[in-house]
Design a protein around this motif. Structure first.
Motif, mmCIF file in Angstrom:
data_model
loop_
_atom_site.group_PDB
_atom_site.id
_atom_site.type_symbol
_atom_site.label_atom_id
_atom_site.label_comp_id
_atom_site.label_asym_id
_atom_site.label_seq_id
_atom_site.Cartn_x
_atom_site.Cartn_y
_atom_site.Cartn_z
ATOM 1 N N ARG A 189 4.816 1.329 -15.231
ATOM 2 C CA ARG A 189 5.806 2.244 -15.774
ATOM 3 C C ARG A 189 5.538 3.671 -15.297
ATOM 4 O O ARG A 189 6.449 4.391 -14.896
ATOM 5 C CB ARG A 189 5.721 2.180 -17.290
ATOM 6 N N PHE B 205 12.674 -13.623 -13.006
ATOM 7 C CA PHE B 205 12.766 -14.526 -14.145
ATOM 8 C C PHE B 205 13.904 -15.499 -13.893
ATOM 9 O O PHE B 205 15.065 -15.106 -13.865
ATOM 10 C CB PHE B 205 13.002 -13.723 -15.421
ATOM 11 N N LEU C 53 16.939 -15.934 -16.294
ATOM 12 C CA LEU C 53 17.780 -14.764 -16.553
ATOM 13 C C LEU C 53 18.683 -14.526 -15.348
ATOM 14 O O LEU C 53 18.383 -14.967 -14.245
ATOM 15 C CB LEU C 53 16.915 -13.527 -16.791
ATOM 16 N N LEU D 4 15.324 -5.283 -15.975
ATOM 17 C CA LEU D 4 13.915 -5.334 -16.375
ATOM 18 C C LEU D 4 13.028 -4.511 -15.460
ATOM 19 O O LEU D 4 11.947 -4.091 -15.855
ATOM 20 C CB LEU D 4 13.436 -6.788 -16.392
ATOM 21 N N ARG E 13 17.996 -4.429 -25.090
ATOM 22 C CA ARG E 13 16.968 -4.357 -24.052
ATOM 23 C C ARG E 13 15.657 -4.957 -24.566
ATOM 24 O O ARG E 13 14.981 -5.682 -23.848
ATOM 25 C CB ARG E 13 16.759 -2.899 -23.641
ATOM 26 N N LEU F 140 15.844 -8.538 -24.309
ATOM 27 C CA LEU F 140 15.719 -8.966 -22.916
ATOM 28 C C LEU F 140 14.246 -9.008 -22.504
ATOM 29 O O LEU F 140 13.786 -9.963 -21.865
ATOM 30 C CB LEU F 140 16.509 -8.008 -22.021
ATOM 31 N N ILE F 141 13.515 -7.975 -22.907
ATOM 32 C CA ILE F 141 12.088 -7.932 -22.566
ATOM 33 C C ILE F 141 11.365 -9.102 -23.220
ATOM 34 O O ILE F 141 10.538 -9.772 -22.598
ATOM 35 C CB ILE F 141 11.475 -6.579 -23.002
ATOM 36 N N ARG G 156 12.596 -12.011 -24.010
ATOM 37 C CA ARG G 156 12.908 -13.250 -23.286
ATOM 38 C C ARG G 156 12.159 -13.295 -21.954
ATOM 39 O O ARG G 156 11.665 -14.337 -21.527
ATOM 40 C CB ARG G 156 14.420 -13.337 -23.027
ATOM 41 N N ALA G 157 12.081 -12.138 -21.303
ATOM 42 C CA ALA G 157 11.403 -12.093 -20.008
ATOM 43 C C ALA G 157 9.931 -12.470 -20.153
ATOM 44 O O ALA G 157 9.387 -13.214 -19.348
ATOM 45 C CB ALA G 157 11.535 -10.692 -19.411
ATOM 46 N N GLU H 190 9.560 -16.050 -20.479
ATOM 47 C CA GLU H 190 10.008 -16.791 -19.307
ATOM 48 C C GLU H 190 8.927 -16.815 -18.225
ATOM 49 O O GLU H 190 8.639 -17.844 -17.635
ATOM 50 C CB GLU H 190 11.277 -16.117 -18.770
ATOM 51 N N ASN H 191 8.343 -15.656 -17.955
ATOM 52 C CA ASN H 191 7.380 -15.550 -16.859
ATOM 53 C C ASN H 191 6.460 -14.376 -17.176
ATOM 54 O O ASN H 191 6.751 -13.243 -16.837
ATOM 55 C CB ASN H 191 8.158 -15.312 -15.559
ATOM 56 N N ALA I 299 6.458 -10.407 -15.873
ATOM 57 C CA ALA I 299 6.659 -9.340 -16.857
ATOM 58 C C ALA I 299 5.491 -8.361 -16.786
ATOM 59 O O ALA I 299 5.683 -7.145 -16.830
ATOM 60 C CB ALA I 299 6.779 -9.925 -18.258
ATOM 61 N N TYR J 236 5.276 -4.661 -18.386
ATOM 62 C CA TYR J 236 5.512 -4.864 -19.814
ATOM 63 C C TYR J 236 4.249 -5.384 -20.466
ATOM 64 O O TYR J 236 3.471 -6.118 -19.855
ATOM 65 C CB TYR J 236 6.687 -5.821 -20.027
#
Ligand SMILES: Nc1ncnc2c1ncn2[C@@H]1O[C@H](COP(=O)(O)OP(=O)(O)OP(=O)(O)O)[C@@H](O)[C@H]1O
Ligand SMILES: [Mg+2]
Lengths: 504, 310
Positions: free
Chosen positions: A75, A92, A95, A103, B165, B168-169, B171-172, B175-176, B180, B185
């Motif tokens: 970030r 992902f 998605l 993201l 958002r 979304l994070i 779920r991300a 997911e992987n 991420a 993240y």
């Protein structure tokens, strides 16, 4: 240009057993396209991960725009203006494109605006993308576009690209280069990692060369030949691929009228594919990834069943056989996706040999695994294919991309297959190692094996294949001898296979 | 409206009450699983919430505080799970099972002095004239506030996962987690937050059982509701709206079999008590077979430990 955007000094990072970066230093000016060159495992990815804040250096300093720069996390790097396209996709699958892009951004606009901007930017740079599609349904080349567009949307000051072109077609590479030139003329610096030395010579203004984690030199790539660059990387000379003409034997593998329905709504299908390949022959299949390459490999290896009478080996119908019976017959394969398909990331190299090696190698006795044999086999692969790793106990994921590729190909080649099917055998492999893999494939053919090499790299196919055909939208063109085939003719065979349209 | 000795309107309004504990727990677990963590300790978190909520309500005299206490207790249990699995990287399946056993034992211990006590009552939400509407009034407007809260939470969860958002994070991450992490993240932090939410909802569901549904404290009173919540999440293909269907189906059959028992049908009681569990699972399995993509709907990183490699 005396101005400096990024200056790196004495950067060091050690992993257990290896020093991935050892007092690395170099600098990049605004608008410069700077190449990082080095063999597989030289430490290029580790270096850029430190710049992107993903890996913390053990020691050393970085300066960005004249200020000390110590990104604690990606970030912070993004906020400073650094964007990165990863070597292994950081996408992902469940998605959609827009969500994946969001993201990777700090402050994404609302989804609807974002979808519009993705369409605009991707059209403007000639990398069309449909924001609503699921990434899991995209081909490797399209996934790469998602990563690139994600970076472009952030207006970065420094764009890091870790092997961005390994899955792109020549046309796509052309477009990418136009994009990069445009960015660089706007003042964006680009840190570019690739094993394709001709590309480096075309696009890069300067280069830093790494070997064993240390900087061993720098040069202006335009002033060197590809061969000189490769020799700077390995620190010596290496043998080029040499082809001897060989006699072909009886047909080994025949495919007759093979059709396959797509797995998902957008997935590619196979349409009425017929081909035949003789002992000692190498058939090259070119074309853009996502046109049925993976599916073709899956049906030939036995991973996906096909209708009876479609796949024949040595005159016997093997359409109904799974991968292991086919291995027993001598048909082996190495899929394109090395992490997760060809190898299990979290398993050691020894364990990974057991995935395909139990049929033709003495790795199992009375139903029990023979770990000593498996370890010896893994060590054989590591030695013969020059896989750079501390040892066979290392997990597959800890290998650098190119080294894992060498391991996966080596595992199949050393089992003495009679028919070998490989997809993208030198994806992400450095020039010297790629030459070694091609030599190994040629040697296998000389010994009488029949090979199918699926690749997007046309030069590679011209170098080793005896016959060439194109796979386009699930259809295959009639094979032609590579001897005397011109680029124009190949272009015609690839036909509409430029993959630039967005499916509706 | 009476069919075969059963009052349909009473049945439907009972259904909503019978479903609420499972619905709350399933919604919470769904969020946790979407972030990639499989917490098999739902039953343990529910029963801890049940006893903590009961004890708080009885000692303060306030049912609202009781629900808060139940949710906090559930969240505390989930944080225990989070520390073990996310920080110390223990196996999620084993830790979840241990959490359930621990919760059952702990709740029995805490609950001893509260056996046979009556909790303070929770009133119905005063809808005024709305509750006088024939049929609809009794079905929709005759419940306590937690029933409406649970429905609101389902809607909020659905919208959160789909439109925000943060969703979304989450779920991300499920997911992987490697990707991420590569994008910067904080995988562990996101998962801990999702687990805490899941625990709080399980605790809330437990407190609903002991404070409203039954209402009293008995040892082991969740009787497998936590496991049903887990099954619902899977067969609902990790979609909140389908979890709602699953939970209401379970509650509906529970209410129906109670009414059948009361109406004196000559069906063995064991079969009737078994029915909600069996039928809910059968229907949900059929649903997920019909929607073949449901199988692929599992968060790809579900149950896998994350450890940053650097
Ligand atoms: N997470 C890790 N744990 C242990 N060792 C690692 C890890 N990541 C990288 N390495 C080691 O560090 C060295 C440098 O790896 P790196 O990925 O930077 O190479 P690279 O130059 O990018 O190679 P390639 O061209 O194959 O991608 C290799 O020896 C690799 O095995
Ligand atoms: Mg690399």
């Amino acid at each position: 240009m005396t101005e400096i955007l990024l200056k790196i000094d004495g950067l060091t990072k050690a992993y257990p057993g290896v020093v991935a970066n050892d007092h690395v230093g170099f600098s990049v000016a605004p608008g410069e396209v700077h190449a990082l060159l080095g063999e597989n495992g030289a430490g290029k990815s580790t270096l850029v991960k430190m710049i992107y804040g993903l890996v913390k250096p053990d020691s050393g300093t970085m300066e960005f725009l004249g200020r000390p720069y110590t990104p604690a996390e990606p970030r912070a790097a993004r906020a400073a203006g650094v964007a990165m396209v990863f070597q292994h996709f950081s996408l992902f699958e469940a998605l959609n494109v827009a969500e994946n892009v969001a993201l990777g951004m700090e402050n994404p606009p609302p989804m609807r605006d974002l979808a519009k901007r993705i369409r605009e930017i991707s059209q403007a740079y000639g990398l069309p993308l449909d924001p609503a599609r699921l990434v899991g349904d995209l081909s490797a080349g399209e996934r790469q576009r998602v990563e690139i567009v994600r970076c472009l949307l952030q207006d970065p000051k420094l764009l890091i690209m870790d092997e961005p072109t390994s899955v792109l077609t020549p046309q796509e590479v052309e477009i990418l280069f136009r994009t990069l030139r445009k960015l660089s003329s706007e003042g964006t610096a680009i840190l570019y990692i690739s094993h394709k030395l001709e590309e480096i010579r075309t696009i890069c203004d300067g280069a830093t060369i790494l070997r064993g984690g240390k900087v061993v030199g720098s040069c202006i790539p335009r002033e060197k030949s590809a061969r000189e660059l490769a020799e700077m990387m390995v620190g010596g000379e290496f043998a080029a691929t040499e082809r001897v003409s060989r006699p072909f034997g009886a047909p080994m593998l025949e495919v007759k009228g093979l059709s396959l329905a797509p797995l998902s709504q957008f997935g590619p299908s196979l349409k009425d594919i017929s081909l035949s390949i003789a002992a000692g022959e190498i058939l090259g299949i070119g074309g853009v990834a996502g046109n049925g390459q993976e599916e073709l490999l899956a049906t030939l290896s036995g991973e996906r069943p096909s209708a009876p009478g479609t796949v024949w080996m040595k005159g016997a119908d093997i359409s109904a056989l799974g991968p292991n019976p086919r291995r027993a017959l001598g048909l082996m394969s190495a899929p394109e996706e090395r992490l997760g398909h060809a190898a299990v990331p979290n398993m050691s190299l020894t364990d990974n040999t057991l995935l395909t090696g139990t049929i033709r190698m003495p790795l199992v006795k009375n139903g029990f695994l023979n770990m000593a044999e498996a370890k010896a086999f893994a060590e054989d692969i590591i030695r013969e294919f020059d896989v750079r790793t501390p040892g066979p106990w290392v997990a597959a994921r800890a290998l650098s991309g190119g080294n894992l590729q060498k391991f996966v190909i080596g595992r199949e080649v050393l089992q003495k297959p009679e028919v070998l099917i490989v997809n993208q055998p030198t994806w992400g492999v450095d020039a010297a190692a790629a030459a070694a893999i091609r030599r190994a494939l040629l040697r296998l053919a000389e010994k009488g094996a029949a090979l199918i090499v699926i690749s997007q790299d046309l030069d590679e196919l011209m170098e080793i294949a005896d016959r060439f055909c194109a796979l386009n939208e699930g259809r295959i063109s009639a094979p032609r001898p590579t001897e005397g085939l011109t680029i124009d003719e190949i272009g015609l065979m690839l036909g509409g296979a430029h993959g630039m349209e967005v499916p509706a | 409206m009476i069919i075969g000795g059963i009052d349909i309107i009473t049945l439907i309004s009972m259904l909503m009450v019978a479903s609420t504990p499972v619905l709350l727990a399933a919604t919470g677990e769904l969020v946790a699983e979407k972030s990639g963590v499989l917490n098999l300790g739902v039953e343990g978190m529910m029963i801890t919430g049940a006893v903590a909520g009961f004890a708080t309500a009885v000692s303060t005299g306030s049912p609202v505080l009781g629900f808060v206490g139940g949710a906090l207790a559930g969240a505390a249990m989930a944080m225990l799970f989070a520390i073990l699995t996310q920080v110390f990287l223990s196996n999620q399946t084993a830790t979840g099972l241990a959490l359930t056993l621990f919760g059952l034992g702990l709740s029995a211990l805490i609950g001893k002095p509260f056996e046979g006590v009556r909790p303070p009552a929770t009133g119905k939400v005063p809808f005024g004239p709305l509750s006088d509407i024939p049929v609809l009034g009794r079905i929709l407007f005759s419940h306590d506030w937690v029933v409406y809260l649970s429905l609101l939470l389902v809607a909020v969860t659905w919208a959160f996962l789909k439109f925000t958002r943060a969703g979304l994070i989450l779920r991300a991450v499920g997911e992987n987690h490697d990707a991420a992490h590569a994008l910067g993240y904080r995988v562990i932090a996101v998962r801990c937050a999702a687990l805490a939410f899941g625990g709080a909802l399980a605790g809330l569901g437990g407190a609903y059982l002991s404070l409203i549904r039954v209402p009293q404290w008995t040892e082991g009173m969740t009787a497998g509701a936590g496991w049903i919540a887990l099954a619902i999440v899977v067969f609902a293909s990790w979609r909140p709206e389908r979890a709602l269907i699953g939970a209401y189906l379970f509650g509906g059959i529970t209410a129906l079999q109670l009414q059948l028992q009361a109406a004196g049908y000559a069906i063995p009681v064991h079969l009737l008590s078994m029915a909600p569990y069996v039928l809910t699972i059968v229907v949900l399995v059929l649903l997920s077979v019909v929607h073949r993509r449901g199988v692929q709907a599992a968060p790809a990183a579900l149950g896998r430990s994350f450890h940053a490699a650097s």
